[in-house]
Design a protein around this motif. Sequence first.
Motif, PDB file in Angstrom:
ATOM      1  N   GLN A  49       0.830  -1.199   0.000  1.00  0.00           N
ATOM      2  CA  GLN A  49       0.000   0.000   0.000  1.00  0.00           C
ATOM      3  C   GLN A  49       0.869   1.256   0.000  1.00  0.00           C
ATOM      4  O   GLN A  49       0.580   2.226  -0.711  1.00  0.00           O
ATOM      5  CB  GLN A  49      -0.913   0.006   1.236  1.00  0.00           C
ATOM      6  N   GLN A  50       1.923   1.237   0.795  1.00  0.00           N
ATOM      7  CA  GLN A  50       2.814   2.387   0.859  1.00  0.00           C
ATOM      8  C   GLN A  50       3.507   2.615  -0.478  1.00  0.00           C
ATOM      9  O   GLN A  50       3.659   3.764  -0.922  1.00  0.00           O
ATOM     10  CB  GLN A  50       3.856   2.169   1.963  1.00  0.00           C
ATOM     11  N   LEU A  51       3.912   1.527  -1.145  1.00  0.00           N
ATOM     12  CA  LEU A  51       4.556   1.654  -2.446  1.00  0.00           C
ATOM     13  C   LEU A  51       3.588   2.243  -3.474  1.00  0.00           C
ATOM     14  O   LEU A  51       3.973   3.122  -4.258  1.00  0.00           O
ATOM     15  CB  LEU A  51       5.058   0.294  -2.927  1.00  0.00           C
ATOM     16  N   LEU A  52       2.343   1.784  -3.491  1.00  0.00           N
ATOM     17  CA  LEU A  52       1.372   2.300  -4.452  1.00  0.00           C
ATOM     18  C   LEU A  52       1.135   3.785  -4.240  1.00  0.00           C
ATOM     19  O   LEU A  52       0.975   4.552  -5.192  1.00  0.00           O
ATOM     20  CB  LEU A  52       0.054   1.522  -4.328  1.00  0.00           C
ATOM     21  N   PHE A  53       1.135   4.211  -2.984  1.00  0.00           N
ATOM     22  CA  PHE A  53       1.008   5.638  -2.684  1.00  0.00           C
ATOM     23  C   PHE A  53       2.223   6.401  -3.217  1.00  0.00           C
ATOM     24  O   PHE A  53       2.091   7.485  -3.804  1.00  0.00           O
ATOM     25  CB  PHE A  53       0.879   5.824  -1.170  1.00  0.00           C
ATOM     26  N   SER A  54       3.410   5.806  -3.064  1.00  0.00           N
ATOM     27  CA  SER A  54       4.629   6.466  -3.502  1.00  0.00           C
ATOM     28  C   SER A  54       4.761   6.492  -5.014  1.00  0.00           C
ATOM     29  O   SER A  54       5.408   7.395  -5.567  1.00  0.00           O
ATOM     30  CB  SER A  54       5.853   5.762  -2.896  1.00  0.00           C
ATOM     31  N   LEU A  55       4.160   5.499  -5.690  1.00  0.00           N
ATOM     32  CA  LEU A  55       4.282   5.443  -7.145  1.00  0.00           C
ATOM     33  C   LEU A  55       3.643   6.651  -7.817  1.00  0.00           C
ATOM     34  O   LEU A  55       4.078   7.058  -8.902  1.00  0.00           O
ATOM     35  CB  LEU A  55       3.646   4.152  -7.672  1.00  0.00           C
ATOM     36  N   ALA A  56       2.624   7.219  -7.202  1.00  0.00           N
ATOM     37  CA  ALA A  56       2.020   8.429  -7.767  1.00  0.00           C
ATOM     38  C   ALA A  56       3.049   9.552  -7.833  1.00  0.00           C
ATOM     39  O   ALA A  56       3.147  10.278  -8.827  1.00  0.00           O
ATOM     40  CB  ALA A  56       0.822   8.852  -6.921  1.00  0.00           C
ATOM     41  N   ALA A  57       3.850   9.668  -6.768  1.00  0.00           N
ATOM     42  CA  ALA A  57       4.910  10.680  -6.774  1.00  0.00           C
ATOM     43  C   ALA A  57       5.999  10.312  -7.769  1.00  0.00           C
ATOM     44  O   ALA A  57       6.575  11.189  -8.427  1.00  0.00           O
ATOM     45  CB  ALA A  57       5.491  10.824  -5.375  1.00  0.00           C
ATOM     46  N   LEU A  58       6.288   9.019  -7.892  1.00  0.00           N
ATOM     47  CA  LEU A  58       7.305   8.580  -8.846  1.00  0.00           C
ATOM     48  C   LEU A  58       6.901   8.938 -10.277  1.00  0.00           C
ATOM     49  O   LEU A  58       7.740   9.384 -11.074  1.00  0.00           O
ATOM     50  CB  LEU A  58       7.522   7.070  -8.716  1.00  0.00           C
ATOM     51  N   VAL A  59       5.624   8.761 -10.603  1.00  0.00           N
ATOM     52  CA  VAL A  59       5.136   9.101 -11.939  1.00  0.00           C
ATOM     53  C   VAL A  59       5.338  10.596 -12.217  1.00  0.00           C
ATOM     54  O   VAL A  59       5.768  10.986 -13.316  1.00  0.00           O
ATOM     55  CB  VAL A  59       3.654   8.713 -12.082  1.00  0.00           C
ATOM     56  N   VAL A  60       5.052  11.434 -11.236  1.00  0.00           N
ATOM     57  CA  VAL A  60       5.234  12.879 -11.407  1.00  0.00           C
ATOM     58  C   VAL A  60       6.706  13.204 -11.641  1.00  0.00           C
ATOM     59  O   VAL A  60       7.061  14.001 -12.526  1.00  0.00           O
ATOM     60  CB  VAL A  60       4.693  13.636 -10.181  1.00  0.00           C
ATOM     61  N   MET A  61       7.581  12.570 -10.861  1.00  0.00           N
ATOM     62  CA  MET A  61       9.011  12.851 -11.009  1.00  0.00           C
ATOM     63  C   MET A  61       9.538  12.361 -12.355  1.00  0.00           C
ATOM     64  O   MET A  61      10.372  13.025 -12.985  1.00  0.00           O
ATOM     65  CB  MET A  61       9.778  12.205  -9.859  1.00  0.00           C
ATOM     66  N   LEU A  62       9.061  11.212 -12.813  1.00  0.00           N
ATOM     67  CA  LEU A  62       9.483  10.720 -14.118  1.00  0.00           C
ATOM     68  C   LEU A  62       9.035  11.678 -15.220  1.00  0.00           C
ATOM     69  O   LEU A  62       9.773  11.933 -16.178  1.00  0.00           O
ATOM     70  CB  LEU A  62       8.908   9.323 -14.362  1.00  0.00           C
ATOM     71  N   ALA A  63       7.827  12.212 -15.077  1.00  0.00           N
ATOM     72  CA  ALA A  63       7.332  13.167 -16.066  1.00  0.00           C
ATOM     73  C   ALA A  63       8.199  14.430 -16.091  1.00  0.00           C
ATOM     74  O   ALA A  63       8.428  15.019 -17.152  1.00  0.00           O
ATOM     75  CB  ALA A  63       5.886  13.528 -15.768  1.00  0.00           C
ATOM     76  N   CYS A  64       8.715  14.819 -14.939  1.00  0.00           N
ATOM     77  CA  CYS A  64       9.583  16.008 -14.894  1.00  0.00           C
ATOM     78  C   CYS A  64      10.871  15.803 -15.678  1.00  0.00           C
ATOM     79  O   CYS A  64      11.507  16.773 -16.111  1.00  0.00           O
ATOM     80  CB  CYS A  64       9.909  16.354 -13.440  1.00  0.00           C
ATOM     81  N   PHE A  65      11.266  14.545 -15.855  1.00  0.00           N
ATOM     82  CA  PHE A  65      12.484  14.239 -16.603  1.00  0.00           C
ATOM     83  C   PHE A  65      12.178  13.649 -17.978  1.00  0.00           C
ATOM     84  O   PHE A  65      13.015  12.980 -18.582  1.00  0.00           O
ATOM     85  CB  PHE A  65      13.358  13.276 -15.792  1.00  0.00           C
ATOM     86  N   GLY A  66      10.951  13.886 -18.465  1.00  0.00           N
ATOM     87  CA  GLY A  66      10.615  13.522 -19.832  1.00  0.00           C
ATOM     88  C   GLY A  66      10.134  12.109 -20.041  1.00  0.00           C
ATOM     89  O   GLY A  66      10.062  11.647 -21.187  1.00  0.00           O
ATOM     90  N   GLU A  67       9.794  11.403 -18.971  1.00  0.00           N
ATOM     91  CA  GLU A  67       9.272  10.036 -19.104  1.00  0.00           C
ATOM     92  C   GLU A  67       7.759  10.068 -18.905  1.00  0.00           C
ATOM     93  O   GLU A  67       7.277  10.274 -17.792  1.00  0.00           O
ATOM     94  CB  GLU A  67       9.919   9.101 -18.065  1.00  0.00           C
ATOM     95  N   PHE A  68       7.025   9.893 -20.014  1.00  0.00           N
ATOM     96  CA  PHE A  68       5.570   9.966 -19.947  1.00  0.00           C
ATOM     97  C   PHE A  68       4.962   8.580 -20.171  1.00  0.00           C
ATOM     98  O   PHE A  68       5.593   7.704 -20.778  1.00  0.00           O
ATOM     99  CB  PHE A  68       5.060  10.965 -20.994  1.00  0.00           C
ATOM    100  N   PRO A  69       3.729   8.372 -19.683  1.00  0.00           N
ATOM    101  CA  PRO A  69       3.117   7.040 -19.787  1.00  0.00           C
ATOM    102  C   PRO A  69       3.030   6.536 -21.226  1.00  0.00           C
ATOM    103  O   PRO A  69       2.655   7.274 -22.138  1.00  0.00           O
ATOM    104  CB  PRO A  69       1.722   7.255 -19.182  1.00  0.00           C
ATOM    105  N   THR A  70       3.392   5.273 -21.391  1.00  0.00           N
ATOM    106  CA  THR A  70       3.249   4.567 -22.666  1.00  0.00           C
ATOM    107  C   THR A  70       2.640   3.197 -22.362  1.00  0.00           C
ATOM    108  O   THR A  70       2.409   2.836 -21.203  1.00  0.00           O
ATOM    109  CB  THR A  70       4.611   4.386 -23.361  1.00  0.00           C
ATOM    110  N   TRP A  71       2.401   2.424 -23.423  1.00  0.00           N
ATOM    111  CA  TRP A  71       1.823   1.095 -23.219  1.00  0.00           C
ATOM    112  C   TRP A  71       2.744   0.208 -22.388  1.00  0.00           C
ATOM    113  O   TRP A  71       2.275  -0.696 -21.690  1.00  0.00           O
ATOM    114  CB  TRP A  71       1.525   0.433 -24.571  1.00  0.00           C
ATOM    115  N   SER A  72       4.040   0.444 -22.457  1.00  0.00           N
ATOM    116  CA  SER A  72       4.974  -0.408 -21.703  1.00  0.00           C
ATOM    117  C   SER A  72       4.796  -0.248 -20.192  1.00  0.00           C
ATOM    118  O   SER A  72       5.195  -1.137 -19.426  1.00  0.00           O
ATOM    119  CB  SER A  72       6.423  -0.071 -22.082  1.00  0.00           C
ATOM    120  N   TRP A  73       4.178   0.861 -19.758  1.00  0.00           N
ATOM    121  CA  TRP A  73       3.968   1.049 -18.324  1.00  0.00           C
ATOM    122  C   TRP A  73       3.050  -0.017 -17.734  1.00  0.00           C
ATOM    123  O   TRP A  73       3.087  -0.266 -16.527  1.00  0.00           O
ATOM    124  CB  TRP A  73       3.399   2.451 -18.066  1.00  0.00           C
ATOM    125  N   LEU A  74       2.227  -0.638 -18.557  1.00  0.00           N
ATOM    126  CA  LEU A  74       1.344  -1.711 -18.066  1.00  0.00           C
ATOM    127  C   LEU A  74       2.150  -2.902 -17.564  1.00  0.00           C
ATOM    128  O   LEU A  74       1.653  -3.693 -16.751  1.00  0.00           O
ATOM    129  CB  LEU A  74       0.392  -2.151 -19.173  1.00  0.00           C
TER     130      LEU A  74
END
Length: 303
Positions: free
Chosen positions: A152-177
Amino acid sequence: MTTTLAPPAPPAAPAEDLGALARRHGLSVSGARPSLPAYVRQLWSRRDFITAFATARLTAQFSQARLGQVWQVMTPLLNAAVYYLIFGVLMNAKNGVPDYVPFLITGIFVWTFTANTVQAGTRAISGNLGLVRALHFPRASLPISLAFQQLQQLLFSLAALVVMLACFGEFPTWSWLLAVPALFLQALFSTGVALVLARLAARTPDISQLMPFVLRTWMYASGAMFSIQNLAGSGRFPDAVVLALQCNPAAVYIDLMRFALIESFTGAQLPPHVWALAVGWALLAFAAGFVWFWKAEETYGRG
Protein backbone atom coordinates in the motif's frame (compact mmCIF):
# COMPACT_ATOMS: atom_id res chain seq x y z
CA MET A 1 -18.94 -66.64 64.17
CA THR A 2 -18.27 -67.14 60.51
CA THR A 3 -17.02 -64.48 58.14
CA THR A 4 -18.22 -64.39 54.56
CA LEU A 5 -15.53 -63.31 52.13
CA ALA A 6 -16.56 -61.06 49.26
CA PRO A 7 -15.94 -62.52 45.82
CA PRO A 8 -12.83 -61.14 44.12
CA ALA A 9 -13.38 -58.09 41.92
CA PRO A 10 -13.24 -58.73 38.19
CA PRO A 11 -10.01 -57.59 36.51
CA ALA A 12 -10.11 -53.94 35.48
CA ALA A 13 -10.60 -53.26 31.81
CA PRO A 14 -7.55 -51.74 30.16
CA ALA A 15 -7.72 -47.97 30.24
CA GLU A 16 -8.74 -46.46 26.91
CA ASP A 17 -5.99 -44.60 25.09
CA LEU A 18 -6.41 -40.93 25.96
CA GLY A 19 -5.71 -39.84 22.40
CA ALA A 20 -8.40 -42.12 21.04
CA LEU A 21 -10.80 -40.96 23.74
CA ALA A 22 -10.19 -37.32 22.82
CA ARG A 23 -10.67 -38.00 19.13
CA ARG A 24 -13.88 -39.96 19.81
CA HIS A 25 -15.33 -36.91 21.57
CA GLY A 26 -14.10 -34.39 18.99
CA LEU A 27 -11.33 -32.90 21.12
CA SER A 28 -8.03 -31.70 19.69
CA VAL A 29 -4.74 -30.38 21.01
CA SER A 30 -4.85 -26.67 21.82
CA GLY A 31 -2.81 -24.71 19.29
CA ALA A 32 -2.12 -27.72 17.10
CA ARG A 33 -1.01 -26.96 13.56
CA PRO A 34 -3.84 -27.48 11.04
CA SER A 35 -3.30 -29.14 7.71
CA LEU A 36 -1.96 -26.93 4.94
CA PRO A 37 -5.29 -26.72 3.03
CA ALA A 38 -7.13 -25.92 6.27
CA TYR A 39 -4.52 -23.29 7.09
CA VAL A 40 -5.01 -21.61 3.72
CA ARG A 41 -8.78 -21.58 4.27
CA GLN A 42 -8.31 -20.00 7.70
CA LEU A 43 -6.14 -17.30 6.19
CA TRP A 44 -8.70 -16.59 3.48
CA SER A 45 -11.47 -16.33 6.05
CA ARG A 46 -9.42 -13.65 7.85
CA ARG A 47 -8.65 -11.57 4.76
CA ASP A 48 -10.63 -8.64 6.19
CA PHE A 49 -8.44 -8.69 9.31
CA ILE A 50 -5.28 -8.77 7.17
CA THR A 51 -6.28 -5.73 5.12
CA ALA A 52 -7.63 -3.80 8.13
CA PHE A 53 -4.51 -4.52 10.19
CA ALA A 54 -2.26 -3.38 7.32
CA THR A 55 -4.26 -0.18 6.73
CA ALA A 56 -4.35 0.68 10.43
CA ARG A 57 -0.58 0.27 10.77
CA LEU A 58 0.01 2.34 7.65
CA THR A 59 -2.17 5.14 9.02
CA ALA A 60 -0.48 5.05 12.41
CA GLN A 61 3.07 4.80 11.04
CA PHE A 62 3.56 8.54 10.54
CA SER A 63 0.76 9.82 12.76
CA GLN A 64 3.21 11.49 15.17
CA ALA A 65 5.15 13.28 12.41
CA ARG A 66 4.13 16.78 11.36
CA LEU A 67 4.26 15.93 7.67
CA GLY A 68 2.38 12.66 8.23
CA GLN A 69 2.30 10.30 5.28
CA VAL A 70 4.32 12.70 3.13
CA TRP A 71 7.30 10.83 4.58
CA GLN A 72 6.24 7.81 2.53
CA VAL A 73 7.44 9.78 -0.49
CA MET A 74 10.14 11.88 1.15
CA THR A 75 12.12 8.93 2.53
CA PRO A 76 12.96 7.26 -0.81
CA LEU A 77 13.43 10.71 -2.40
CA LEU A 78 15.98 11.77 0.20
CA ASN A 79 17.73 8.40 -0.17
CA ALA A 80 17.83 8.91 -3.96
CA ALA A 81 19.33 12.39 -3.48
CA VAL A 82 22.07 11.02 -1.22
CA TYR A 83 22.84 8.15 -3.58
CA TYR A 84 22.91 10.52 -6.55
CA LEU A 85 25.54 12.62 -4.80
CA ILE A 86 27.65 9.62 -3.83
CA PHE A 87 27.27 7.35 -6.86
CA GLY A 88 26.18 9.70 -9.62
CA VAL A 89 28.54 12.60 -8.87
CA LEU A 90 31.44 11.38 -6.73
CA MET A 91 31.73 7.86 -8.19
CA ASN A 92 30.50 8.86 -11.67
CA ALA A 93 28.11 5.88 -11.91
CA LYS A 94 25.89 7.95 -14.20
CA ASN A 95 28.50 7.71 -16.95
CA GLY A 96 27.07 5.55 -19.75
CA VAL A 97 23.58 5.45 -18.22
CA PRO A 98 21.00 7.46 -20.21
CA ASP A 99 18.42 9.21 -18.04
CA TYR A 100 20.35 8.46 -14.86
CA VAL A 101 17.98 10.32 -12.53
CA PRO A 102 14.87 8.32 -13.60
CA PHE A 103 17.10 5.22 -13.55
CA LEU A 104 18.15 5.96 -9.98
CA ILE A 105 14.84 7.00 -8.45
CA THR A 106 13.03 4.02 -9.98
CA GLY A 107 15.64 1.67 -8.53
CA ILE A 108 15.46 3.29 -5.08
CA PHE A 109 11.64 3.25 -4.92
CA VAL A 110 11.48 -0.41 -5.99
CA TRP A 111 14.30 -1.47 -3.68
CA THR A 112 12.73 0.35 -0.71
CA PHE A 113 9.60 -1.78 -1.08
CA THR A 114 11.56 -5.04 -0.91
CA ALA A 115 13.80 -3.86 1.94
CA ASN A 116 10.91 -2.57 4.08
CA THR A 117 8.88 -5.74 3.53
CA VAL A 118 11.78 -7.99 4.51
CA GLN A 119 12.63 -5.86 7.55
CA ALA A 120 8.98 -5.83 8.65
CA GLY A 121 8.94 -9.63 8.47
CA THR A 122 11.58 -9.84 11.20
CA ARG A 123 9.19 -8.08 13.60
CA ALA A 124 5.98 -9.80 12.54
CA ILE A 125 5.87 -12.26 15.46
CA SER A 126 8.30 -10.80 17.99
CA GLY A 127 6.70 -7.37 17.68
CA ASN A 128 3.15 -8.66 18.18
CA LEU A 129 3.59 -11.22 20.99
CA GLY A 130 0.64 -9.83 22.95
CA LEU A 131 -1.66 -10.45 20.00
CA VAL A 132 -0.16 -13.87 19.28
CA ARG A 133 -0.53 -15.08 22.88
CA ALA A 134 -4.00 -13.64 23.43
CA LEU A 135 -5.86 -14.68 20.29
CA HIS A 136 -6.14 -17.77 18.10
CA PHE A 137 -5.64 -17.02 14.41
CA PRO A 138 -3.28 -18.18 11.65
CA ARG A 139 0.03 -16.54 12.47
CA ALA A 140 0.89 -16.04 8.80
CA SER A 141 -1.71 -13.25 8.89
CA LEU A 142 0.89 -11.03 10.55
CA PRO A 143 3.79 -11.14 8.04
CA ILE A 144 1.32 -11.13 5.13
CA SER A 145 -0.49 -8.07 6.50
CA LEU A 146 2.83 -6.27 7.03
CA ALA A 147 3.82 -7.07 3.44
CA PHE A 148 0.45 -5.72 2.30
CA GLN A 149 1.10 -2.57 4.32
CA GLN A 150 4.36 -2.03 2.44
CA LEU A 151 2.59 -2.64 -0.88
CA GLN A 152 0.00 0.00 0.00
CA GLN A 153 2.81 2.39 0.86
CA LEU A 154 4.56 1.65 -2.45
CA LEU A 155 1.37 2.30 -4.45
CA PHE A 156 1.01 5.64 -2.68
CA SER A 157 4.63 6.47 -3.50
CA LEU A 158 4.28 5.44 -7.14
CA ALA A 159 2.02 8.43 -7.77
CA ALA A 160 4.91 10.68 -6.77
CA LEU A 161 7.30 8.58 -8.85
CA VAL A 162 5.14 9.10 -11.94
CA VAL A 163 5.23 12.88 -11.41
CA MET A 164 9.01 12.85 -11.01
CA LEU A 165 9.48 10.72 -14.12
CA ALA A 166 7.33 13.17 -16.07
CA CYS A 167 9.58 16.01 -14.89
CA PHE A 168 12.48 14.24 -16.60
CA GLY A 169 10.61 13.52 -19.83
CA GLU A 170 9.27 10.04 -19.10
CA PHE A 171 5.57 9.97 -19.95
CA PRO A 172 3.12 7.04 -19.79
CA THR A 173 3.25 4.57 -22.67
CA TRP A 174 1.82 1.09 -23.22
CA SER A 175 4.97 -0.41 -21.70
CA TRP A 176 3.97 1.05 -18.32
CA LEU A 177 1.34 -1.71 -18.07
CA LEU A 178 4.24 -4.15 -17.58
CA ALA A 179 4.78 -2.56 -14.17
CA VAL A 180 1.64 -4.34 -12.88
CA PRO A 181 2.87 -7.95 -13.28
CA ALA A 182 6.38 -6.89 -12.26
CA LEU A 183 5.10 -5.41 -8.98
CA PHE A 184 2.85 -8.41 -8.36
CA LEU A 185 5.78 -10.82 -8.74
CA GLN A 186 7.99 -8.63 -6.57
CA ALA A 187 5.29 -8.55 -3.87
CA LEU A 188 5.06 -12.36 -3.91
CA PHE A 189 8.83 -12.70 -3.62
CA SER A 190 9.14 -10.13 -0.83
CA THR A 191 6.28 -11.69 1.14
CA GLY A 192 7.91 -15.12 0.88
CA VAL A 193 11.20 -13.78 2.25
CA ALA A 194 9.28 -11.97 5.01
CA LEU A 195 7.63 -15.27 6.02
CA VAL A 196 11.03 -16.97 6.26
CA LEU A 197 12.46 -14.19 8.40
CA ALA A 198 9.33 -14.03 10.57
CA ARG A 199 9.91 -17.63 11.63
CA LEU A 200 13.65 -17.13 12.15
CA ALA A 201 13.21 -13.93 14.15
CA ALA A 202 10.45 -15.47 16.28
CA ARG A 203 13.09 -17.84 17.65
CA THR A 204 16.09 -15.49 17.41
CA PRO A 205 15.03 -11.82 17.75
CA ASP A 206 18.61 -10.63 17.20
CA ILE A 207 18.11 -11.24 13.48
CA SER A 208 16.21 -7.95 13.27
CA GLN A 209 19.38 -6.15 14.43
CA LEU A 210 21.47 -7.90 11.78
CA MET A 211 19.11 -7.30 8.86
CA PRO A 212 20.03 -3.64 8.15
CA PHE A 213 23.58 -4.73 7.34
CA VAL A 214 22.37 -7.64 5.20
CA LEU A 215 19.92 -5.40 3.35
CA ARG A 216 22.54 -2.73 2.72
CA THR A 217 24.86 -5.31 1.16
CA TRP A 218 21.99 -6.73 -0.88
CA MET A 219 21.10 -3.26 -2.14
CA TYR A 220 24.64 -2.64 -3.37
CA ALA A 221 24.53 -5.96 -5.24
CA SER A 222 21.17 -5.16 -6.87
CA GLY A 223 22.18 -2.33 -9.17
CA ALA A 224 19.82 0.18 -7.60
CA MET A 225 22.42 2.96 -8.04
CA PHE A 226 24.50 1.68 -10.96
CA SER A 227 24.13 -0.31 -14.18
CA ILE A 228 25.00 -3.99 -13.89
CA GLN A 229 25.26 -4.12 -17.68
CA ASN A 230 27.99 -1.46 -17.65
CA LEU A 231 29.73 -3.37 -14.88
CA ALA A 232 29.64 -6.50 -17.01
CA GLY A 233 31.07 -4.65 -20.01
CA SER A 234 33.98 -3.30 -18.00
CA GLY A 235 35.65 -6.72 -17.88
CA ARG A 236 36.75 -6.23 -14.28
CA PHE A 237 34.64 -9.09 -12.90
CA PRO A 238 34.42 -12.79 -13.80
CA ASP A 239 31.41 -13.90 -15.83
CA ALA A 240 30.13 -15.94 -12.87
CA VAL A 241 29.97 -12.82 -10.68
CA VAL A 242 28.19 -10.84 -13.37
CA LEU A 243 25.67 -13.66 -13.89
CA ALA A 244 25.01 -13.83 -10.13
CA LEU A 245 24.39 -10.07 -10.04
CA GLN A 246 22.02 -10.26 -13.02
CA CYS A 247 20.06 -13.16 -11.48
CA ASN A 248 19.82 -11.45 -8.10
CA PRO A 249 16.03 -11.33 -7.54
CA ALA A 250 16.03 -7.71 -6.35
CA ALA A 251 17.98 -6.71 -9.49
CA VAL A 252 15.52 -8.64 -11.67
CA TYR A 253 12.50 -6.74 -10.35
CA ILE A 254 14.32 -3.39 -10.46
CA ASP A 255 15.28 -4.02 -14.10
CA LEU A 256 11.71 -4.96 -15.02
CA MET A 257 10.35 -1.76 -13.52
CA ARG A 258 12.98 0.30 -15.31
CA PHE A 259 12.14 -1.47 -18.56
CA ALA A 260 8.46 -0.67 -18.04
CA LEU A 261 8.84 2.98 -17.04
CA ILE A 262 11.99 4.34 -18.71
CA GLU A 263 12.04 4.60 -22.49
CA SER A 264 15.83 4.51 -22.81
CA PHE A 265 16.06 1.32 -20.73
CA THR A 266 15.55 -1.26 -23.46
CA GLY A 267 15.26 -5.03 -23.60
CA ALA A 268 18.95 -5.25 -24.49
CA GLN A 269 19.75 -4.20 -20.91
CA LEU A 270 17.72 -7.04 -19.37
CA PRO A 271 19.33 -10.36 -18.44
CA PRO A 272 18.31 -13.38 -20.55
CA HIS A 273 14.97 -14.99 -19.66
CA VAL A 274 14.20 -12.14 -17.24
CA TRP A 275 10.46 -12.89 -16.96
CA ALA A 276 11.17 -16.56 -16.28
CA LEU A 277 13.57 -15.49 -13.54
CA ALA A 278 11.01 -13.11 -12.07
CA VAL A 279 8.26 -15.75 -12.01
CA GLY A 280 10.61 -18.44 -10.70
CA TRP A 281 11.94 -16.33 -7.83
CA ALA A 282 8.43 -15.21 -6.85
CA LEU A 283 6.89 -18.70 -6.82
CA LEU A 284 9.89 -20.32 -5.13
CA ALA A 285 10.17 -17.70 -2.38
CA PHE A 286 6.46 -17.49 -1.62
CA ALA A 287 5.71 -21.24 -1.72
CA ALA A 288 8.81 -22.23 0.26
CA GLY A 289 8.41 -19.36 2.73
CA PHE A 290 4.73 -20.05 3.32
CA VAL A 291 5.18 -23.80 3.91
CA TRP A 292 8.23 -23.28 6.12
CA PHE A 293 6.39 -20.71 8.23
CA TRP A 294 3.34 -22.98 8.52
CA LYS A 295 5.44 -25.90 9.79
CA ALA A 296 6.26 -23.94 12.96
CA GLU A 297 2.72 -22.59 13.47
CA GLU A 298 2.23 -24.14 16.91
CA THR A 299 5.52 -22.72 18.30
CA TYR A 300 4.90 -19.01 17.80
CA GLY A 301 4.45 -17.07 21.02
CA ARG A 302 5.62 -19.94 23.22
CA GLY A 303 8.79 -20.22 25.22
